[in-house]
Design an enzyme around this catalytic site. Sequence first.
Site, PDB file in Angstrom:
ATOM      1  N   HIS A   6      17.161  -4.891 -33.724  1.00 27.49           N
ATOM      2  CA  HIS A   6      16.794  -4.606 -35.115  1.00 27.49           C
ATOM      3  C   HIS A   6      17.600  -3.462 -35.754  1.00 27.49           C
ATOM      4  O   HIS A   6      18.284  -3.660 -36.748  1.00 27.49           O
ATOM      5  CB  HIS A   6      15.312  -4.222 -35.192  1.00 27.49           C
ATOM      6  CG  HIS A   6      14.358  -5.232 -34.632  1.00 27.49           C
ATOM      7  ND1 HIS A   6      14.059  -6.437 -35.241  1.00 27.49           N
ATOM      8  CD2 HIS A   6      13.617  -5.195 -33.493  1.00 27.49           C
ATOM      9  CE1 HIS A   6      13.177  -7.095 -34.516  1.00 27.49           C
ATOM     10  NE2 HIS A   6      12.891  -6.378 -33.458  1.00 27.49           N
TER      11      HIS A   6
HETATM   12  O1  RIB Z   1       9.914  -4.049 -35.858  1.00 28.53           O
HETATM   13  C1  RIB Z   1      11.063  -3.481 -35.289  1.00 28.53           C
HETATM   14  C2  RIB Z   1      11.147  -2.017 -35.601  1.00 28.53           C
HETATM   15  O2  RIB Z   1      10.019  -1.343 -35.071  1.00 28.53           O
HETATM   16  C3  RIB Z   1      12.361  -1.332 -34.956  1.00 28.53           C
HETATM   17  O3  RIB Z   1      12.764  -0.269 -35.751  1.00 28.53           O
HETATM   18  C4  RIB Z   1      11.830  -0.832 -33.654  1.00 28.53           C
HETATM   19  O4  RIB Z   1      12.563   0.308 -33.163  1.00 28.53           O
HETATM   20  C5  RIB Z   1      10.439  -0.410 -34.060  1.00 28.53           C
HETATM   21  O5  RIB Z   1      10.536   0.878 -34.638  1.00 28.53           O
END
Ligand code: RIB
Length: 305
Positions: free
Chosen positions: A234
């Site tokens: 992500h």
């Molecule tokens: O949903 C994914 C996000 O939530 C990413 O930033 C992961 O590190 C968590 O913080």
Amino acid sequence: MNSKPHFLLDCDPGIDDAFAIFCALEFAHLDVITTVSGNVSIENTTRNALHILELAGAEVPVHRGADRPLRVEPVTATEIHGNSGLGTYVTPEPDQREQPTGATQAILNYCSSGDAVIVATGPLTNIALALDADPTVADRISHLYWMGGGTTRGNVTAFAEFNAWCDPDAVAVTMASGINLTMFDLDLTNQVLFGASEVTRLREASTTRATFLADALEFYQLSHDASTAGKAMHDPCAVLGFLRPDHFTFRSSNIVCSDTDGEQRGRTLVSFDGDELLHRVAVTADSKEVIDLILMAIIDPGGAQ
Ligand code: RIB
Ligand code: CA
């Protein structure tokens, strides 16, 4: 020699945040890191940020931020990131010390001369607190790139992505602040999947940082649905969306957090209609090129132009 862009990274390391920090160091001038509670406690996210910088051999000021959301009860994602936030690794006390000023003041200081760029890869609590301390800071942020939200899906509930769900009030405040922002939501980040071949590429590098991240990545992948090709990486998407925008496409939009409580808490509603579209949603990513850039930042540091 082209000068690399400057920005502040607000994050909650976190395994994918760790990959994002390496991307930031490779492709930009990472001026400041502010930490926020999210994946794990503020104690751990701050210690992890300092440790990741030591692993990278980089000196970047780290400012501790919010230890809880604006209103709702704190939650963590230790089932995905491990108790320390870096898988099974027990993060030692870092040699590098955190800065004495907190994240809110650090963000206000960083934005004081205007045209500031911020990339946020955790809950938006620190951004909301800076806006609360001085609402005019919105005028001095040229762009906010945020990994969070879910146009068509959630990963905590059917509607809410973790960063948004963690602090829905901070999302509502940020979206209403007038800040120009780009959201890298789950529909985007699930185009950038890290699977077994990415672990192999890291292990083949046989460097301390690559091996560390391969170990963390294997832990991170335990939580993904084995039927997919891998686990969404992500946070680097938000960093690369700023630094390598040609590998993404975007749509102008308006984004609101439709609910801060109840069943749809943390839902990000995206509208592509209307006259004044302040926001953007990243829609597509060149998956292979983005994956290669993330791995290059770790395997071949210093190679970026
Ligand atoms: O949903 C994914 C996000 O939530 C990413 O930033 C992961 O590190 C968590 O913080
Ligand atoms: Ca994160």
